[in-house]
Design a protein around this motif. Structure first.
Motif, PDB file in Angstrom:
ATOM      1  N   ARG A 137       0.844  -1.197   0.000  1.00 44.41           N
ATOM      2  CA  ARG A 137       0.000   0.000   0.000  1.00 44.41           C
ATOM      3  C   ARG A 137       0.878   1.245   0.000  1.00 44.41           C
ATOM      4  N   CYS A 138       0.434   2.230  -0.767  1.00 42.98           N
ATOM      5  CA  CYS A 138       1.170   3.497  -0.833  1.00 42.98           C
ATOM      6  C   CYS A 138       0.227   4.631  -0.449  1.00 42.98           C
TER       7      CYS A 138
ATOM      8  N   GLU B  23      16.636  13.680 -14.061  1.00 38.40           N
ATOM      9  CA  GLU B  23      16.408  12.281 -13.743  1.00 38.40           C
ATOM     10  C   GLU B  23      15.085  11.816 -14.361  1.00 38.40           C
ATOM     11  N   LYS B  24      15.008  10.533 -14.634  1.00 38.62           N
ATOM     12  CA  LYS B  24      13.763   9.973 -15.153  1.00 38.62           C
ATOM     13  C   LYS B  24      12.734   9.955 -14.031  1.00 38.62           C
ATOM     14  N   PRO B  25      11.568  10.576 -14.227  1.00 38.69           N
ATOM     15  CA  PRO B  25      10.547  10.600 -13.163  1.00 38.69           C
ATOM     16  C   PRO B  25      10.104   9.174 -12.805  1.00 38.69           C
ATOM     17  N   ARG B  26      10.152   8.862 -11.538  1.00 38.06           N
ATOM     18  CA  ARG B  26       9.726   7.540 -11.090  1.00 38.06           C
ATOM     19  C   ARG B  26       9.435   7.607  -9.589  1.00 38.06           C
ATOM     20  N   TYR B  27       8.604   6.704  -9.110  1.00 30.53           N
ATOM     21  CA  TYR B  27       8.279   6.683  -7.689  1.00 30.53           C
ATOM     22  C   TYR B  27       9.528   6.292  -6.896  1.00 30.53           C
ATOM     23  N   ASP B  28       9.744   6.976  -5.764  1.00 27.33           N
ATOM     24  CA  ASP B  28      10.979   6.790  -5.002  1.00 27.33           C
ATOM     25  C   ASP B  28      10.906   5.677  -3.960  1.00 27.33           C
TER      26      ASP B  28
ATOM     27  N   ASP C  26       8.963   0.003   2.036  1.00 31.47           N
ATOM     28  CA  ASP C  26       9.374  -0.768   3.208  1.00 31.47           C
ATOM     29  C   ASP C  26       9.087  -0.062   4.524  1.00 31.47           C
ATOM     30  N   SER C  27       8.712   1.211   4.431  1.00 33.03           N
ATOM     31  CA  SER C  27       8.431   1.966   5.652  1.00 33.03           C
ATOM     32  C   SER C  27       6.944   1.907   5.984  1.00 33.03           C
ATOM     33  N   HIS C  28       6.627   1.692   7.261  1.00 37.32           N
ATOM     34  CA  HIS C  28       5.232   1.640   7.692  1.00 37.32           C
ATOM     35  C   HIS C  28       4.818   2.931   8.411  1.00 37.32           C
TER      36      HIS C  28
END
Length: 475
Positions: free
Chosen positions: A97-98, A117-122, A127-129
Motif C-alpha cells: 500500500r502506498c 532524472e527519469k521521473p519515477r516513484y521513489d 518498506d516503511s510503515h
C-alpha cells in the motif's frame, strides 16, 4: 503447445487501421497454427470507454470476418478476480500500500525532472510503515525488482532488454479500488492462457512491467511481438488527414472487406513479390518472421486499386451482397431492373468502390424527368432528332431484346443515315440514361429494358422539340 492469441482493444474510440492490422496479424497467427483467437475489450478506463465504441469494434471485426473463438471478454466484469489477486499479493509481499499524496508525487516529479532524472516513484512506502494509516486512502503498488534486468525476445524485433532500475513500482490498484490497465492485462493473459501477444510498438515499454508481474505470480510468460507504426504517405503520424478513419467508414465508402484485409496484411508483411492474397493464402503463408520492423506508409490509391481488383475478381453474386447495403443507402428500388450481380458486372470496370456503383446505377432502375443540363445542350439538339427517331423505330421493331439485337439495331441506324456511330451513340446514351457516361450501349439498353428505353427516347425527342420551340419563340 496450443497457440492462443488475443486482440484487446480499448473502447475509447472507433477501431482504426492500426488496430485492425494488429487484429488481423493476431488472427492470422492463430489460424496458421490452428490455434485459438480471443477478443477482449479492455474497458478499465471508465471515463473514456463508451458503448458505441464497443459496438463499433465488434461491428468492424464482424465486417472484416475476423471471427473469435472466445469472448468478447470485458475487463470491467472481472474486477472481483483482479482484486482477489491483488489481495493475495499484499499478503505475500509482492505488492504494498502506498499512502503518498498526489501533491507529494507531483513535487517529487518536478524535483527529478529538474535534476535531469527519469521521473519515477521513489519507494517511500515500499518498506516503511510510518505512513501506513488504516483510515487513510491509499493505492496499491507492485513491488518491482530493484536489481537485474528484464529481457525478452521480440518475435519481430529481436532481443529487447530493460534494467529493473528504470522501472518504478507501478500502481496496480487506484484509490477508488479499481485495478489498473497494466495489471488487468497480465491477469487476463494468465487466466486466458495466451501464448503469444501481438500488439503495437507503443506497448513495448509496458512489456517488462507485465513480465515482472507474471513472474511474481509464478505465471508463464507469453511470447511478445510488437508491430510497427503506420504512417501517412508523407511520413507523418497517421491522422484523419491521411484517411485514418474508423474501419466501418471504409465499409460506408464502398470498400470490400477482402480489399481492406489484403491491403492491411501487406502493410508491414510480405511474401516475395506477391500483392494479391485471399484469406486462405494469408492463413497459410503468414509468419511473424516476415513482418517488417520499420514503419509502413498508408496509401489510399493502392487501397482503391485493390478494391477495384476485388470488385471485378470476386464472384459477382458475393460482391452484390455488399452492394445491396449501398443501394439501400441511396434509396433505390431495385425490384424492376437488372439483378445486383448483373449490375456489378455492368459497372465494376468503371467504378472503384461499391458506393460509386450505387450512385451511378440509378438510371437502370428509375425513370428521370430531367437530363443533365450541360450534356443535354450538347447532345440533345435538333440535329440529333433524326438519329433518335430512326433508332427508336429500329429498337421498337425488335422481336427479341438482347444485347446483340440492340447492337444490330444501332448499326442499322448508322447505315440507314450514313453517319458514324458517334452521331447516334451519344444522343442515344443521354436519352436512355440521362448522363454522358455508361457501359457499352448495347448492354446498357438491354439492362434498362425495351419499354423503358423506348419511352426515354420519346422523352428525349420531346425535350428536343421543346428546345426548338423555345428558340423559335426567342427569335
Amino acid at each position: 503447445m496450443k497457440i492462443k492469441t488475443r486482440f484487446a482493444p480499448s473502447p475509447t474510440g472507433y477501431l482504426h487501421v492500426g488496430g485492425a492490422r494488429t487484429a488481423l496479424y493476431s488472427w492470422l497467427f492463430a489460424r496458421h497454427f490452428r490455434g485459438r483467437f480471443v477478443l477482449r475489450i479492455e474497458d478499465t478506463d471508465l471515463d473514456r470507454s463508451t458503448q458505441p465504441a464497443v459496438d463499433a469494434i465488434i461491428d468492424s471485426m464482424n465486417w472484416l470476418n475476423l471471427d473469435w473463438d472466445e469472448g468478447p471478454y470485458f475487463q470491467t466484469k472481472r474486477f472481483v478476480r483482479y482484486n482477489a489477486v491483488i489481495d493475495d499479493m499484499l499478503s505475500n509481499g509482492t505488492a504494498y500500500r502506498c499512502y503518498c499524496s498526489k501533491k507529494r508525487l507531483e513535487t517529487l516529479r518536478k524535483e527529478q525532472i529538474a535534476r535531469d532524472e527519469k521521473p519515477r516513484y521513489d519507494g517511500r512506502c515500499r518498506d516503511s510503515h510510518a505512513y501506513h494509516v488504516d483510515d487513510k486512502s491509499c493505492v496499491v503498488r507492485f513491488r518491482n525488482p530493484q536489481n537485474g534486468s528484464v529481457m525478452f525476445n521480440d518475435l519481430i524485433r529481436g532481443p529487447i532488454k530493460f534494467s529493473n532500475q528504470e522501472l518504478d513500482d507501478l500502481i496496480i490498484r487506484r484509490i477508488d479500488g479499481s485495478p489498473t490497465y497494466n495489471f488487468c492485462v497480465v491477469i487476463d493473459d494468465f487466466d486466458m492462457a495466451i501464448t503469444h501477444v501481438i500488439r503495437g510498438e507503443d506497448h513495448i515499454s509496458n512489456t517488462p512491467r507485465q513480465i515482472n508481474i507474471l513472474k511474481a505470480l509464478g505465471a508463464p510468460v507469453p511470447a511478445y511481438a510488437h508491430v510497427s507504426t503506420i504512417l501517412g504517405d508523407d511520413g507523418k503520424k497517421l491522422s484523419k488527414r491521411h484517411g485514418a478513419v474508423g474501419i466501418m467508414q471504409y465499409r460506408d465508402e464502398g470498400f470490400l472487406p477482402e480489399a481492406l484485409l489484403n491491403y492491411l496484411v501487406r502493410l508491414g508483411w510480405s511474401h516475395g513479390d506477391q500483392e494479391i492474397f485471399n484469406i486462405d493464402e494469408m492463413k497459410q503463408l503468414f509468419s511473424l518472421e516476415a513482418v517488417n520492423k520499420s514503419a509502413s506508409a498508408f496509401n489510399n490509391k493502392k487501397l482503391l486499386w485493390l478494391n477495384h481488383y476485388y470488385i471485378n475478381h470476386l464472384p459477382a453474386s458475393y460482391v452484390a451482397t455488399h452492394l445491396a447495403w449501398h443501394i439501400k443507402q441511396q434509396g433505390i428500388d431495385t425490384r424492376t431492373g437488372p439483378k445486383l450481380a448483373v449490375l456489378v458486372k455492368l459497372l465494376g470496370e468503371r467504378c472503384k468502390t461499391l458506393k460509386e456503383i450505387a450512385i451511378s446505377c440509378r438510371y437502370f432502375y428509375e425513370d428521370f424527368s430531367e437530363f443533365d443540363s450541360n450534356v443535354s445542350k450538347k447532345y440533345l439538339c435538333q440535329a440529333a432528332a433524326p438519329a433518335l427517331e430512326t433508332v427508336h423505330a429500329n429498337l421498337a421493331s425488335l422481336t427479341e431484346w438482347t444485347p446483340a439485337a440492340v447492337h444490330t439495331a444501332i448499326k442499322q441506324t448508322t447505315e440507314a443515315l450514313q453517319v458514324s456511330i458517334d452521331k447516334i451513340g451519344m444522343p442515344l446514351r443521354v436519352a436512355i440514361t440521362g448522363v454522358s457516361q455508361s457501359p457499352a450501349l448495347d448492354i446498357t439498353a438491354y439492362a434498362i429494358g425495351k419499354s423503358r428505353c423506348l419511352a426515354r427516347i420519346i422523352q428525349a425527342l420531346d425535350y428536343i422539340a421543346c428546345r426548338a420551340r423555345g428558340n423559335t419563340d426567342q427569335a
